[in-house]
Design a protein around this motif. Sequence first.
Motif, PDB file in Angstrom:
ATOM      1  N   ASN A  95       0.872  -1.205   0.029  1.00 45.18           N
ATOM      2  CA  ASN A  95       0.041   0.121  -0.139  1.00 45.18           C
ATOM      3  C   ASN A  95       0.797   1.320   0.083  1.00 45.18           C
ATOM      4  OD1 ASN A  95      -2.407  -1.389  -0.122  1.00 45.18           O
ATOM      5  ND2 ASN A  95      -2.602  -1.343   2.206  1.00 45.18           N
ATOM      6  N   LEU A  96       2.078   1.232   0.930  1.00 44.74           N
ATOM      7  CA  LEU A  96       2.904   2.287   0.959  1.00 44.74           C
ATOM      8  C   LEU A  96       3.648   2.656  -0.610  1.00 44.74           C
ATOM      9  CD1 LEU A  96       4.257   2.061   4.272  1.00 44.74           C
ATOM     10  CD2 LEU A  96       2.983   4.048   3.463  1.00 44.74           C
ATOM     11  N   ALA A  97       3.702   1.385  -1.024  1.00 46.27           N
ATOM     12  CA  ALA A  97       4.626   1.714  -2.317  1.00 46.27           C
ATOM     13  C   ALA A  97       3.582   2.322  -3.454  1.00 46.27           C
ATOM     14  CB  ALA A  97       5.281   0.268  -2.575  1.00 46.27           C
ATOM     15  N   ASN A  98       2.250   1.915  -3.307  1.00 44.81           N
ATOM     16  CA  ASN A  98       1.411   2.573  -4.326  1.00 44.81           C
ATOM     17  C   ASN A  98       0.535   3.740  -3.724  1.00 44.81           C
ATOM     18  OD1 ASN A  98       1.496   0.763  -6.660  1.00 44.81           O
ATOM     19  ND2 ASN A  98       1.215  -0.786  -5.124  1.00 44.81           N
ATOM     20  N   ALA A  99       1.313   4.501  -2.943  1.00 41.89           N
ATOM     21  CA  ALA A  99       0.507   5.821  -2.175  1.00 41.89           C
ATOM     22  C   ALA A  99       0.669   6.799  -3.042  1.00 41.89           C
ATOM     23  CB  ALA A  99       1.106   6.356  -1.001  1.00 41.89           C
ATOM     24  N   ASN A 100       1.280   6.863  -4.117  1.00 39.68           N
ATOM     25  CA  ASN A 100       1.515   8.049  -5.029  1.00 39.68           C
ATOM     26  C   ASN A 100       1.141   7.412  -6.299  1.00 39.68           C
ATOM     27  OD1 ASN A 100       1.973  10.096  -3.198  1.00 39.68           O
ATOM     28  ND2 ASN A 100       4.038   9.407  -3.088  1.00 39.68           N
ATOM     29  N   THR A 101       0.370   6.531  -6.697  1.00 33.81           N
ATOM     30  CA  THR A 101      -0.166   5.892  -7.921  1.00 33.81           C
ATOM     31  C   THR A 101      -1.233   6.644  -8.416  1.00 33.81           C
ATOM     32  OG1 THR A 101       0.683   3.604  -7.434  1.00 33.81           O
ATOM     33  CG2 THR A 101      -0.836   3.886  -9.116  1.00 33.81           C
ATOM     34  N   VAL A 102      -1.234   7.125  -9.871  1.00 33.34           N
ATOM     35  CA  VAL A 102      -2.118   7.820 -10.385  1.00 33.34           C
ATOM     36  C   VAL A 102      -3.109   7.108 -11.017  1.00 33.34           C
ATOM     37  CG1 VAL A 102      -2.455   9.914 -11.841  1.00 33.34           C
ATOM     38  CG2 VAL A 102      -0.593   9.886 -10.625  1.00 33.34           C
ATOM     39  N   GLN A 103      -4.280   7.537 -10.943  1.00 34.65           N
ATOM     40  CA  GLN A 103      -5.396   6.764 -11.688  1.00 34.65           C
ATOM     41  C   GLN A 103      -4.932   7.032 -13.315  1.00 34.65           C
ATOM     42  OE1 GLN A 103      -9.294   7.433 -10.542  1.00 34.65           O
ATOM     43  NE2 GLN A 103     -10.101   6.664 -12.360  1.00 34.65           N
ATOM     44  N   GLY A 108      -8.936  19.770 -13.175  1.00 32.74           N
ATOM     45  CA  GLY A 108      -7.578  20.160 -12.771  1.00 32.74           C
ATOM     46  C   GLY A 108      -7.126  19.125 -11.673  1.00 32.74           C
ATOM     47  N   TYR A 109      -7.878  18.115 -11.440  1.00 29.73           N
ATOM     48  CA  TYR A 109      -7.719  17.395 -10.382  1.00 29.73           C
ATOM     49  C   TYR A 109      -6.980  16.072 -10.653  1.00 29.73           C
ATOM     50  CZ  TYR A 109     -10.079  20.232  -7.113  1.00 29.73           C
ATOM     51  OH  TYR A 109     -10.735  21.150  -6.057  1.00 29.73           O
ATOM     52  N   VAL A 110      -6.092  15.588  -9.866  1.00 33.79           N
ATOM     53  CA  VAL A 110      -5.370  14.214 -10.314  1.00 33.79           C
ATOM     54  C   VAL A 110      -5.720  13.245  -9.297  1.00 33.79           C
ATOM     55  CG1 VAL A 110      -3.189  12.903 -10.634  1.00 33.79           C
ATOM     56  CG2 VAL A 110      -3.379  15.516 -11.169  1.00 33.79           C
ATOM     57  N   ALA A 111      -6.396  11.966  -9.831  1.00 35.52           N
ATOM     58  CA  ALA A 111      -6.770  10.856  -8.778  1.00 35.52           C
ATOM     59  C   ALA A 111      -5.714  10.034  -8.567  1.00 35.52           C
ATOM     60  CB  ALA A 111      -7.972  10.288  -9.579  1.00 35.52           C
ATOM     61  N   TYR A 112      -5.324  10.182  -6.937  1.00 36.80           N
ATOM     62  CA  TYR A 112      -4.393   9.219  -6.624  1.00 36.80           C
ATOM     63  C   TYR A 112      -4.896   7.841  -5.823  1.00 36.80           C
ATOM     64  CZ  TYR A 112      -0.732  12.635  -7.607  1.00 36.80           C
ATOM     65  OH  TYR A 112       0.160  13.406  -8.304  1.00 36.80           O
ATOM     66  N   ALA A 113      -4.375   6.962  -5.649  1.00 36.76           N
ATOM     67  CA  ALA A 113      -4.909   5.930  -4.629  1.00 36.76           C
ATOM     68  C   ALA A 113      -5.269   6.426  -3.242  1.00 36.76           C
ATOM     69  CB  ALA A 113      -3.677   4.895  -4.602  1.00 36.76           C
ATOM     70  N   ALA A 114      -6.266   6.007  -2.644  1.00 34.89           N
ATOM     71  CA  ALA A 114      -6.523   6.413  -1.395  1.00 34.89           C
ATOM     72  C   ALA A 114      -5.890   5.685  -0.481  1.00 34.89           C
ATOM     73  CB  ALA A 114      -8.100   5.844  -1.246  1.00 34.89           C
ATOM     74  N   VAL A 115      -4.600   5.816  -0.455  1.00 40.03           N
ATOM     75  CA  VAL A 115      -3.694   5.199   0.709  1.00 40.03           C
ATOM     76  C   VAL A 115      -3.293   6.415   1.797  1.00 40.03           C
ATOM     77  CG1 VAL A 115      -1.611   4.451   1.211  1.00 40.03           C
ATOM     78  CG2 VAL A 115      -2.584   3.553  -0.776  1.00 40.03           C
TER      79      VAL A 115
END
Length: 158
Positions: free
Chosen positions: A27-35, A111-118
């Motif tokens: 989960n921490l590794a994917n915290a800044n993953t963008v949709q 203008g919003y970027v969807a990041y993983a909900a971590v």
Amino acid sequence: MDYSQSFAISAVGMNIERTRVDVAALNLANANTVQGVGGVSYQPLRVIAEARGVGALSSGANDAAAFGALVAQGLDADAVAVAAPLMQIVPTNAPPRLVYEPSHPLADKRGYVAYAAVDTATEMVSMMSATRAYEANVSAMNTTRTLALRALDIGSNT
């Protein structure tokens, strides 16, 4: 005295806690993953462990009866097998975390970027508690080993 059940209980506990640490690290590794463009994003995961036969009961007196049954089963001299808990890794299905970054290439029209909900704080707390529980299981296993060796020493001296 049969120490194999004590070793098995500690081993099952260590397996669950290792899985919890692995999932928190993922989960921490994917915290800044963008949709991505397809709309699919990383879903944070959780480890759910429950004792066999107890998960279907509601809280209250039924849980007390189930606990009593498990204790009686554990105290039964004929009970050899340790009932391993059921362990599942399930997604949290949390909505994505929206961050306003209009210059990002994957930003939407607003203008919003969807990041993983971590939630990194939650994941760190989960990782630390799983590490402590793993250490407690290792300590219990070492104590059982020490008791078994001392019992053998007492038996060999007589």
